[in-house]
Write an enzyme that holds these catalytic residues in place. Structure first.
Site, PDB file in Angstrom:
ATOM      1  N   LYS A  22       0.688  -1.203  -0.042  1.00 48.53           N
ATOM      2  CA  LYS A  22      -0.051   0.071  -0.093  1.00 48.53           C
ATOM      3  C   LYS A  22       0.751   1.379   0.121  1.00 48.53           C
ATOM      4  CE  LYS A  22      -1.634   1.877   3.886  1.00 48.53           C
ATOM      5  NZ  LYS A  22      -1.626   3.212   4.076  1.00 48.53           N
ATOM      6  N   ASN A  23       1.859   1.334   1.030  1.00 44.51           N
ATOM      7  CA  ASN A  23       2.512   2.567   1.055  1.00 44.51           C
ATOM      8  C   ASN A  23       3.732   2.771   0.015  1.00 44.51           C
ATOM      9  OD1 ASN A  23       1.278   3.045   3.328  1.00 44.51           O
ATOM     10  ND2 ASN A  23       2.638   2.737   4.703  1.00 44.51           N
ATOM     11  N   CYS A 116      -5.314  13.404  12.446  1.00 48.20           N
ATOM     12  CA  CYS A 116      -6.002  12.080  12.041  1.00 48.20           C
ATOM     13  C   CYS A 116      -5.999  11.356  13.499  1.00 48.20           C
ATOM     14  CB  CYS A 116      -5.113  11.393  11.053  1.00 48.20           C
ATOM     15  SG  CYS A 116      -3.487  10.750  11.604  1.00 48.20           S
ATOM     16  N   ARG A 121       0.212  15.181  13.146  1.00 45.01           N
ATOM     17  CA  ARG A 121       0.762  14.973  11.924  1.00 45.01           C
ATOM     18  C   ARG A 121       0.623  16.214  10.846  1.00 45.01           C
ATOM     19  NH1 ARG A 121      -1.267   9.101   9.784  1.00 45.01           N
ATOM     20  NH2 ARG A 121       0.789   8.934   8.414  1.00 45.01           N
ATOM     21  N   ASP A 305       4.194   0.999  12.044  1.00 48.12           N
ATOM     22  CA  ASP A 305       2.956   0.594  11.431  1.00 48.12           C
ATOM     23  C   ASP A 305       2.995  -1.191  12.039  1.00 48.12           C
ATOM     24  OD1 ASP A 305       2.313   2.726  10.284  1.00 48.12           O
ATOM     25  OD2 ASP A 305       2.809   1.839   8.214  1.00 48.12           O
ATOM     26  N   ARG A 397      -9.114  -0.212   4.117  1.00 48.02           N
ATOM     27  CA  ARG A 397      -8.304   0.829   3.484  1.00 48.02           C
ATOM     28  C   ARG A 397      -6.922   0.230   2.880  1.00 48.02           C
ATOM     29  NH1 ARG A 397      -7.462   6.069   6.520  1.00 48.02           N
ATOM     30  NH2 ARG A 397      -5.936   6.344   4.843  1.00 48.02           N
TER      31      ARG A 397
END
Ligand code: UD1
Length: 418
Positions: A22-23, A116, A121, A305, A397
């Site tokens: 994803k990243n 968030c 952030r 993460d 997501r």
């Protein structure tokens, strides 16, 4: 809204295919803004964030077409330079279009992302870096209005912290700047190397990836390319915790040990075995789980993460563990939910003490962000009885086919719609 119902206590065995990261995929799609030619990306994961990025690029006038299984073809002229609030507030990675838009269209209007769930952030490093490259930036009505009428100019940027997003934004912007740019204290995450390799395949001149200093010699234009998104190291590490917490034996097809250094070391300290095989990584546990201390750090340190997933696993380990979160200030939202399942976790500032318990028990719990959601699935897989996890749109997501992948390895998990 969908929920997961998990009945715990099953040992997981079998194979899980690791999808594209994803990243990395999100940033590689943004790189498509840097050329009018086609950038064809394969191994793109089928997750909601990729769909959101697609919507964002289409809103900027770019064509994004399906070009085969898990393959996107991206290209065309920029028709709009505005990234609107409704998309940026949904997905913070949208901020990454700022640098490429400035580099190619010489102007950009991007909504400020705001806070968030996991912290405030800010994007100050993105903005200061772009100013160093000659951009003029004004903040108005919740938007970043940036212009570079004469184009961006290469310079030396020293990042006060090795931010992943700031490194990526500045790196992409610098590919089309006049002259040479140094990004000092650049992030060293494998996803940054993936972006560098893709940009170089598009004709960029970048060296130093993984070293902490990126050197970019600006070029006039980038061209099209074909590039495969790297495997998702966080997905692999997450399922490794599923093997660990259930005492299972899983083969992660396509998983790469090189990207997972600190995670593998920590798994081994907890008593989980990791073996490299020809088709990927095998992760299994036969003995008891042992408590460990973990501190999150920029790569090559232990990734933030992976913190929530390890916490779930350590909640049933022998002895006490401490997890210190140094990257985000508010990333322990899973703690009250884990405690509702019988975990014994206390948070003191940026550290959490986890006292291992012999068993967790199923409960209704709520997902709060992407990785926290998975920690609750892991707890549910090991718990006695039934766990109902609501708000799983957070999971969709970033993880493709969670229920399918886990069920294929013996988990009792079902998705139900309200
Ligand atoms: C990326 C990842 C995210 C991961 C994080 C850290 C994506 C889409 N997301 O997020 O999954 O958890 O890296 O590995 O790739 N900061 C500032 N000012 C800035 C930029 C960042 O203060 O201008 C702070 C942030 O608030 C945070 C820390 O720096 O506390 C790290 O952020 P950063 O590395 O930029 O993370 P992201 O790129 O947002």
């Amino acid at each position: 809204m969908d929920r997961f119902i998990i009945r715990g206590g099953r040992r997981l065995t079998g194979e899980i295919e690791i999808g594209g990261a994803k990243n990395s995929g999100l940033k590689l799609m943004v790189a498509g803004l840097l050329t009018s030619e086609r950038l064809v990306l394969s191994n793109v994961p089928g997750i909601a964030d990729i769909k959101t990025m697609r919507d964002l690029l289409v809103g900027l006038g770019i064509t994004v077409e399906d070009a085969g299984p898990r393959t996107l073809s991206i290209g065309g002229e920029i028709g709009s330079v505005e990234a609107p609030y409704d998309i940026v507030s949904k997905m913070r990675a949208s901020i990454l279009v700022l640098g490429p838009l400035l580099a190619r269209a010489r102007e950009a209007k991007v909504s400020l992302p705001g806070g968030c769930a996991i912290g405030t952030r800010p994007v100050d490093m993105h903005l200061k870096g772009l100013e160093t490259l000659g951009a003029e930036i004004r903040l108005e009505n919740g938007y970043i209005n940036a212009t570079a009428p004469d184009g961006l100019k290469g310079d030396r940027i020293i990042l006060p912290f090795a931010s992943v997003g700031a490194t990526e934004n500045l790196l992409m912007a610098a590919t089309l700047a006049k002259g040479r740019t140094h990004i000092v204290n650049a992030a060293r995450e494998p996803e940054i190397s993936d972006l560098v390799h893709c940009l170089n395949a598009m004709g960029a001149q970048i060296t130093g990836e993984g070293s902490g200093t990126l050197v970019i010699d600006g070029v006039e234009k980038l061209h099209g390319a074909h590039y495969a998104v790297m495997p998702d190291r966080i997905e692999c590490g997450t399922y490794a915790c599923a093997a660990g917490i259930t005492g299972g034996d899983l083969l992660f097809v396509g998983g790469r040990a090189d990207d997972l250094g600190a995670v593998i070391r920590t798994l081994e300290e907890t008593g989980v075995e990791v073996v490299e095989e020809a088709r990927g990584l095998r992760v299994r546990r036969s003995g008891t789980l042992q408590g460990v201390d973990i501190m999150t750090e920029p790569y090559p340190g232990f990734p933030t993460d992976m913190q929530a997933q390890f916490m779930a696993m350590l909640s049933v380990a022998e002895g006490a563990s401490m997890i210190t979160e140094t990257i985000f200030e508010n990333r322990f939202m899973h703690v009250p939910e884990l405690n509702r399942m019988g975990a014994r976790v206390n948070v003191h500032g940026r550290s959490a003490i986890i006292r291992g318990v012999p068993k967790l028990s199923g409960a209704p719990v709520m997902a709060t962000d992407l990785r926290a959601s998975f920690s609750l699935i892991l707890a549910g897989l090991a718990a006695e009885g039934e766990t109902q996890l609501s708000r799983i749109y957070h999971l969709d997501r970033g993880y493709e086919g969670v229920d399918r992948k886990l069920a294929a390895c013996g988990a009792d998990i079902a998705r139900v719609s309200d």
